[in-house]
Write a protein that holds these residues in place. Structure first.
Motif, PDB file in Angstrom:
ATOM      1  N   LEU A 159       0.852  -1.190   0.000  1.00 55.11           N
ATOM      2  CA  LEU A 159       0.000   0.000   0.000  1.00 55.11           C
ATOM      3  C   LEU A 159       0.882   1.232   0.000  1.00 55.11           C
ATOM      4  O   LEU A 159       1.896   1.283   0.709  1.00 55.11           O
ATOM      5  N   ARG A 160       0.540   2.198  -0.836  1.00 54.78           N
ATOM      6  CA  ARG A 160       1.271   3.474  -0.845  1.00 54.78           C
ATOM      7  C   ARG A 160       0.279   4.611  -0.994  1.00 54.78           C
ATOM      8  O   ARG A 160      -0.630   4.558  -1.829  1.00 54.78           O
ATOM      9  N   ILE A 161       0.446   5.646  -0.177  1.00 55.50           N
ATOM     10  CA  ILE A 161      -0.337   6.862  -0.322  1.00 55.50           C
ATOM     11  C   ILE A 161       0.619   8.044  -0.369  1.00 55.50           C
ATOM     12  O   ILE A 161       1.448   8.224   0.526  1.00 55.50           O
ATOM     13  N   ASP A 162       0.509   8.820  -1.430  1.00 59.47           N
ATOM     14  CA  ASP A 162       1.269  10.064  -1.565  1.00 59.47           C
ATOM     15  C   ASP A 162       0.317  11.215  -1.301  1.00 59.47           C
ATOM     16  O   ASP A 162      -0.551  11.530  -2.114  1.00 59.47           O
ATOM     17  N   VAL A 220       3.279   7.530   2.722  1.00 63.30           N
ATOM     18  CA  VAL A 220       3.167   6.345   3.575  1.00 63.30           C
ATOM     19  C   VAL A 220       3.257   5.120   2.686  1.00 63.30           C
ATOM     20  O   VAL A 220       2.575   5.034   1.665  1.00 63.30           O
ATOM     21  N   VAL A 221       4.120   4.173   3.062  1.00 67.79           N
ATOM     22  CA  VAL A 221       4.265   2.927   2.313  1.00 67.79           C
ATOM     23  C   VAL A 221       4.178   1.755   3.274  1.00 67.79           C
ATOM     24  O   VAL A 221       4.874   1.727   4.295  1.00 67.79           O
ATOM     25  N   VAL A 222       3.301   0.807   2.988  1.00 64.07           N
ATOM     26  CA  VAL A 222       3.253  -0.460   3.709  1.00 64.07           C
ATOM     27  C   VAL A 222       3.643  -1.528   2.706  1.00 64.07           C
ATOM     28  O   VAL A 222       2.950  -1.738   1.708  1.00 64.07           O
ATOM     29  N   ASN A 223       4.775  -2.165   2.946  1.00 62.28           N
ATOM     30  CA  ASN A 223       5.324  -3.137   2.003  1.00 62.28           C
ATOM     31  C   ASN A 223       5.588  -4.432   2.747  1.00 62.28           C
ATOM     32  O   ASN A 223       6.594  -4.581   3.430  1.00 62.28           O
ATOM     33  N   GLY A 224       4.636  -5.370   2.653  1.00 61.87           N
ATOM     34  CA  GLY A 224       4.766  -6.583   3.443  1.00 61.87           C
ATOM     35  C   GLY A 224       4.617  -6.257   4.920  1.00 61.87           C
ATOM     36  O   GLY A 224       3.591  -5.756   5.354  1.00 61.87           O
ATOM     37  N   GLU A 266       6.725  -4.152   6.550  1.00 65.41           N
ATOM     38  CA  GLU A 266       7.418  -2.898   6.849  1.00 65.41           C
ATOM     39  C   GLU A 266       6.514  -1.718   6.556  1.00 65.41           C
ATOM     40  O   GLU A 266       5.815  -1.686   5.545  1.00 65.41           O
ATOM     41  N   ALA A 267       6.490  -0.752   7.468  1.00 64.74           N
ATOM     42  CA  ALA A 267       5.704   0.460   7.283  1.00 64.74           C
ATOM     43  C   ALA A 267       6.619   1.671   7.388  1.00 64.74           C
ATOM     44  O   ALA A 267       7.448   1.755   8.297  1.00 64.74           O
ATOM     45  N   ILE A 268       6.486   2.599   6.446  1.00 66.82           N
ATOM     46  CA  ILE A 268       7.340   3.781   6.392  1.00 66.82           C
ATOM     47  C   ILE A 268       6.466   5.010   6.231  1.00 66.82           C
ATOM     48  O   ILE A 268       5.567   5.043   5.389  1.00 66.82           O
ATOM     49  N   LEU A 269       6.727   6.009   7.032  1.00 66.05           N
ATOM     50  CA  LEU A 269       6.062   7.301   6.920  1.00 66.05           C
ATOM     51  C   LEU A 269       7.132   8.361   6.707  1.00 66.05           C
ATOM     52  O   LEU A 269       7.977   8.583   7.574  1.00 66.05           O
ATOM     53  N   ILE A 270       7.116   8.999   5.550  1.00 69.32           N
ATOM     54  CA  ILE A 270       8.099  10.031   5.217  1.00 69.32           C
ATOM     55  C   ILE A 270       7.438  11.394   5.320  1.00 69.32           C
ATOM     56  O   ILE A 270       6.414  11.652   4.683  1.00 69.32           O
ATOM     57  N   GLU A 271       8.022  12.269   6.134  1.00 69.04           N
ATOM     58  CA  GLU A 271       7.494  13.614   6.348  1.00 69.04           C
ATOM     59  C   GLU A 271       8.571  14.627   5.958  1.00 69.04           C
ATOM     60  O   GLU A 271       9.409  15.007   6.768  1.00 69.04           O
ATOM     61  N   PRO A 272       8.575  15.071   4.701  1.00 68.63           N
ATOM     62  CA  PRO A 272       9.606  16.002   4.239  1.00 68.63           C
ATOM     63  C   PRO A 272       9.675  17.296   5.043  1.00 68.63           C
ATOM     64  O   PRO A 272      10.763  17.843   5.259  1.00 68.63           O
ATOM     65  N   ALA A 273       8.532  17.802   5.485  1.00 66.93           N
ATOM     66  CA  ALA A 273       8.525  19.062   6.237  1.00 66.93           C
ATOM     67  C   ALA A 273       9.298  18.951   7.544  1.00 66.93           C
ATOM     68  O   ALA A 273       9.847  19.938   8.035  1.00 66.93           O
ATOM     69  N   LEU A 274       9.352  17.736   8.098  1.00 66.22           N
ATOM     70  CA  LEU A 274      10.088  17.492   9.341  1.00 66.22           C
ATOM     71  C   LEU A 274      11.449  16.858   9.075  1.00 66.22           C
ATOM     72  O   LEU A 274      12.194  16.574  10.014  1.00 66.22           O
ATOM     73  N   THR A 306       7.464  -1.890  11.790  1.00 68.43           N
ATOM     74  CA  THR A 306       6.797  -3.029  11.174  1.00 68.43           C
ATOM     75  C   THR A 306       5.289  -2.850  11.302  1.00 68.43           C
ATOM     76  O   THR A 306       4.803  -2.211  12.257  1.00 68.43           O
ATOM     77  N   THR A 307       4.565  -3.411  10.370  1.00 73.24           N
ATOM     78  CA  THR A 307       3.114  -3.301  10.446  1.00 73.24           C
ATOM     79  C   THR A 307       2.585  -3.998  11.699  1.00 73.24           C
ATOM     80  O   THR A 307       1.620  -3.541  12.306  1.00 73.24           O
ATOM     81  N   ASN A 308       3.224  -5.084  12.098  1.00 71.81           N
ATOM     82  CA  ASN A 308       2.772  -5.805  13.288  1.00 71.81           C
ATOM     83  C   ASN A 308       2.917  -4.967  14.546  1.00 71.81           C
ATOM     84  O   ASN A 308       2.020  -4.913  15.389  1.00 71.81           O
ATOM     85  N   GLU A 309       4.058  -4.313  14.701  1.00 75.83           N
ATOM     86  CA  GLU A 309       4.280  -3.500  15.895  1.00 75.83           C
ATOM     87  C   GLU A 309       3.345  -2.305  15.933  1.00 75.83           C
ATOM     88  O   GLU A 309       2.798  -1.945  16.977  1.00 75.83           O
ATOM     89  N   ILE A 310       3.142  -1.681  14.793  1.00 79.15           N
ATOM     90  CA  ILE A 310       2.231  -0.540  14.749  1.00 79.15           C
ATOM     91  C   ILE A 310       0.804  -0.993  15.031  1.00 79.15           C
ATOM     92  O   ILE A 310       0.043  -0.322  15.738  1.00 79.15           O
TER      93      ILE A 310
END
Length: 230
Positions: free
Chosen positions: A87-90, A99-103, A105-113, A120-124
């Motif tokens: 899953l990816r949302i731009d 935001v990218v959920v790949n298997g 792994e979950a990643i949230l990129i915040e350029p302003a910060l 991991t998706t499990n931990e979140i």
């Protein structure tokens, strides 16, 4: 506050990802269906999706204080290629973020910060009680086992007929109830509202296009950002 916002964003995405797996295009176009028909169609349809692209809008409202957070608007891409859910949302509004959920792994990129939050998706899911949503809504057969499910009737949403479902968790959950609108046109859950004791979050999909999404679309380079792992 930032940590809570991150958890809320990814929590909404995980539940939405579960809905994508649960409600995929089917062949029937009912003019009035019972609960078992809806669940049966969701089950049958869940084997047909390879990918989709849509516009996503979601917003959290504090029902106790009457405070609405800014709408999050972006382009969503989803794929089940290779039995891996991606899953990816731009986001473009109210500010740029990805935001990218790949298997797992979950990643949230915040350029302003200037930062990337990696987990991991499990931990979140453990932190946000989304595991039940991800599991149950991925497999429609588990709906009646984990939720008290009721039909709320039929509604026209964005010009298309839908069936509204009301789900109340049977076990422990941060959510008191879920409302889900399933389109008669393509059997996608085009809208959901997640209720807690203090707030609710609305997620709406529009401009849905069923199409294959290349695996490369879910690879992001966050090396230039400060990486926070959790």
């Amino acid at each position: 506050m930032r940590e809570r916002r991150r958890q809320w964003i990814v929590s909404g995405l995980l539940s939405l990802m579960g809905l994508m797996c649960a409600g995929l295009p089917g062949s029937a176009r009912p003019g009035g269906v019972d609960l078992q028909t809806v669940i049966r169609n969701l089950q049958a349809a869940s084997q047909r999706l390879s990918g989709l692209r849509a516009t996503v809008v979601h917003q959290r409202v504090n029902s106790q204080l009457g405070v609405r957070e800014p709408q999050q608007v972006g382009t969503l891409r989803f794929s089940t290629g290779g039995n891996v859910r991606r899953l990816r949302i731009d986001y473009t509004e109210p500010q740029s973020k990805t935001v990218v959920v790949n298997g797992n792994e979950a990643i949230l990129i915040e350029p302003a910060l200037n930062q990337a939050f990696v987990s991991t998706t499990n931990e979140i899911a453990k932190k946000t009680a989304s595991t039940s949503l991800l599991t149950v809504l991925t497999d429609a057969r588990q709906l009646s086992e984990n939720f008290d499910v009721a039909l709320e009737g039929e509604e026209t949403l964005d010009g298309q007929p839908t069936t509204k479902l009301l789900l109340r968790p049977k076990g422990k959950s941060q959510y008191t109830r879920l409302e889900v609108w399933v389109s008669h046109q393509n059997w996608l859950p085009v809208k959901q509202v997640l209720h807690t004791r203090s707030d609710y979050t609305t997620i709406l999909l529009t401009n849905i296009r069923l199409q294959s999404i290349p695996e490369s679309s879910f690879k992001v380079d966050y090396s230039k950002y400060k990486v926070i792992r959790g």
